[in-house]
Design an enzyme around this catalytic site. Structure first.
Site, PDB file in Angstrom:
ATOM      1  N   GLU A  18      -2.204  -3.683  10.622  1.00 27.09           N
ATOM      2  CA  GLU A  18      -1.257  -3.918   9.317  1.00 27.09           C
ATOM      3  C   GLU A  18      -0.399  -3.187   8.910  1.00 27.09           C
ATOM      4  O   GLU A  18       0.570  -3.037   7.982  1.00 27.09           O
ATOM      5  CB  GLU A  18      -2.103  -4.256   8.082  1.00 27.09           C
ATOM      6  CG  GLU A  18      -3.413  -4.464   7.591  1.00 27.09           C
ATOM      7  CD  GLU A  18      -4.497  -4.409   6.219  1.00 27.09           C
ATOM      8  OE1 GLU A  18      -3.686  -5.421   5.353  1.00 27.09           O
ATOM      9  OE2 GLU A  18      -5.306  -3.434   6.269  1.00 27.09           O
ATOM     10  N   SER A 167      -5.671  -8.113   4.256  1.00 23.37           N
ATOM     11  CA  SER A 167      -4.764  -8.797   4.703  1.00 23.37           C
ATOM     12  C   SER A 167      -5.725  -9.676   5.335  1.00 23.37           C
ATOM     13  O   SER A 167      -4.823 -11.113   6.258  1.00 23.37           O
ATOM     14  CB  SER A 167      -3.438  -8.874   5.567  1.00 23.37           C
ATOM     15  OG  SER A 167      -2.272  -7.397   4.872  1.00 23.37           O
ATOM     16  N   ASP A 278      -9.519  -8.539  -6.609  1.00 18.48           N
ATOM     17  CA  ASP A 278      -9.181  -9.693  -6.410  1.00 18.48           C
ATOM     18  C   ASP A 278     -10.429 -10.394  -7.360  1.00 18.48           C
ATOM     19  O   ASP A 278     -11.432  -9.566  -6.858  1.00 18.48           O
ATOM     20  CB  ASP A 278      -9.011 -10.068  -4.780  1.00 18.48           C
ATOM     21  CG  ASP A 278      -8.117  -9.621  -4.323  1.00 18.48           C
ATOM     22  OD1 ASP A 278      -7.011  -9.907  -4.805  1.00 18.48           O
ATOM     23  OD2 ASP A 278      -7.943  -9.687  -2.861  1.00 18.48           O
ATOM     24  N   GLU A 291     -12.526  -7.427  -4.025  1.00 24.63           N
ATOM     25  CA  GLU A 291     -12.192  -6.735  -3.590  1.00 24.63           C
ATOM     26  C   GLU A 291     -11.316  -5.663  -4.544  1.00 24.63           C
ATOM     27  O   GLU A 291     -11.070  -6.350  -4.828  1.00 24.63           O
ATOM     28  CB  GLU A 291     -12.080  -6.604  -1.908  1.00 24.63           C
ATOM     29  CG  GLU A 291     -10.927  -7.278  -1.716  1.00 24.63           C
ATOM     30  CD  GLU A 291     -10.702  -7.359  -0.434  1.00 24.63           C
ATOM     31  OE1 GLU A 291      -9.788  -6.495   0.328  1.00 24.63           O
ATOM     32  OE2 GLU A 291     -10.924  -7.903   0.614  1.00 24.63           O
ATOM     33  N   ASN A 293      -7.955  -3.295  -3.708  1.00 21.14           N
ATOM     34  CA  ASN A 293      -6.880  -2.884  -2.662  1.00 21.14           C
ATOM     35  C   ASN A 293      -6.336  -1.636  -3.614  1.00 21.14           C
ATOM     36  O   ASN A 293      -5.513  -2.383  -4.792  1.00 21.14           O
ATOM     37  CB  ASN A 293      -5.644  -3.948  -2.597  1.00 21.14           C
ATOM     38  CG  ASN A 293      -4.980  -3.980  -1.716  1.00 21.14           C
ATOM     39  OD1 ASN A 293      -4.529  -2.880  -1.486  1.00 21.14           O
ATOM     40  ND2 ASN A 293      -4.781  -4.422  -0.686  1.00 21.14           N
ATOM     41  N   SER A 302       4.471 -10.469  -1.666  1.00 26.45           N
ATOM     42  CA  SER A 302       3.205  -9.661  -2.242  1.00 26.45           C
ATOM     43  C   SER A 302       3.151  -9.856  -3.639  1.00 26.45           C
ATOM     44  O   SER A 302       3.878 -10.470  -4.514  1.00 26.45           O
ATOM     45  CB  SER A 302       3.172  -8.769  -2.146  1.00 26.45           C
ATOM     46  OG  SER A 302       3.277  -7.993  -0.539  1.00 26.45           O
TER      47      SER A 302
END
EC number: 6.3.2.4
Length: 330
Positions: A18, A167, A278, A291, A293, A302
């Site tokens: 990433e 990602s 999410d 998850e 982040n 984004s």
């Protein structure tokens, strides 16, 4: 006498796949940070070299003090704004380093970051507080496993992905047994632990939140609609193969419930700075956690910049509030 503005290290790069996304996030932050208040410097990390950009020159970072030299002058940073997606900025390693140097930073602490970087452990921790998660199994590269047994415990279809990563790199949707072994091997090439997770179907939404003075401030939700492909993979995220609708096309009641849930998750994890959670809203109308982040992407493509604008806020104001929260300038 002119007062020196705080030196802010925008820490980007890192050691994972990433890296390029991280550098793009850093570009957004440097562009939008308030230069009347702060002096930002791009600090680029790789395994072999830590360096800082000073005008058109790259200078080495002294890791003993997280500083750099200009002639005979040592320049130390007052604050680290970590925007590394992956190791070492999203898993607690840099946080521990900065804690030892007593340099404030924008993310959660060592425990928060190491916990959220491990998707399996984080989701099961949150499930203990009644938050719904998908059934999953964690595999280790150095412990033998039988693909057939995995499929019995987590029936197909499933998602296979690195347990620590983001990602959607090395993530595969598996619908048949002949795909499963290949998908697991692909994920192991990216990380030593792999997550096999029940396929969740429904409406995908993501919920941003910024935390100042230990108070979560949830942002408008974004709905993700895939235009090409089967799920929100790297291509969909960064190459425009998805529609991202902010605010999400869900009821006001469900929006509020998800924002409250995201705020609760932020507090349960003792998260700081900006996080993104999410979810999939399944057929029963209830959300399932995908998850958390804790160093979300800040590129022009984004979610977080979109949600901040939708809230009628400015990125620069959010960055200022987050930095000042730790510099005790409020």
């Amino acid at each position: 006498m002119k007062t020196q503005k705080p030196r802010i290290a925008i820490v980007a790069g890192g050691y994972s796949g990433e890296r390029e996304v991280s550098l793009r996030s850093a570009a957004t932050i440097i562009k939008d940070i308030d230069r009347t208040l702060f002096s930002p410097y791009l600090v680029r990390l790789s395994r072999d070299l830590w360096e800082v950009q000073v005008e058109d020159t790259w200078l080495p970072i002294d890791r003993n003090h997280f500083s750099f030299s200009m002639g005979d002058k040592e320049c130390r940073f007052d604050y680290a704004f970590i925007t590394i997606h992956g190791t070492p900025g999203e898993n607690g390693l840099l946080q521990g380093y900065f804690d030892m140097l007593e340099i404030p930073y924008n993310t959660g602490g060592v425990l928060c970051e190491s916990l959220t970087f491990d998707k399996f452990t984080c989701n099961h921790y949150l499930s203990a507080f009644g938050i719904r998660i998908a059934a999953s199994e964690r595999l280790f590269s150095d412990i033998p496993y039988q693909v057939e047994e995995v499929a019995k415990r987590i029936p197909l279809p499933v998602f296979v992905k690195p347990n620590a990563g983001g990602s959607s790199i090395a993530t595969t949707k598996v619908t048949s047994m002949d795909q499963l072994a290949v998908a697991i091997q692909k994920a192991f090439e990216e990380a030593p632990e792999v997550l096999v997770e029940r396929l969740i179907e429904g409406t995908e939404v993501t919920s941003g939140c910024y935390i100042v003075n230990n108070t979560p401030h949830p942002l408008p939700l974004t709905e993700v609609v895939i235009k090409k492909g089967e799920f929100f993979d790297f291509d969909a995220k960064y190459h425009g193969n998805s529609d991202e609708i902010t605010p999400a096309r869900i009821s006001e009641k469900l929006t509020q419930e998800l924002q409250e849930l995201t705020s609760r998750i932020a507090l349960l994890l003792h998260a700081q700075g900006i996080i993104r959670v999410d979810y999939i809203i399944e057929a029963d109308g209830k959300p399932t956690l995908l998850e958390v982040n804790t160093t979300p992407g800040m590129t022009e493509a984004s979610f977080i910049p979109q949600e901040i604008r939708a809230a009628g806020l400015e990125l620069s104001h959010i960055f200022t509030a987050i930095i000042n929260d730790k510099l005790h300038l409020l």
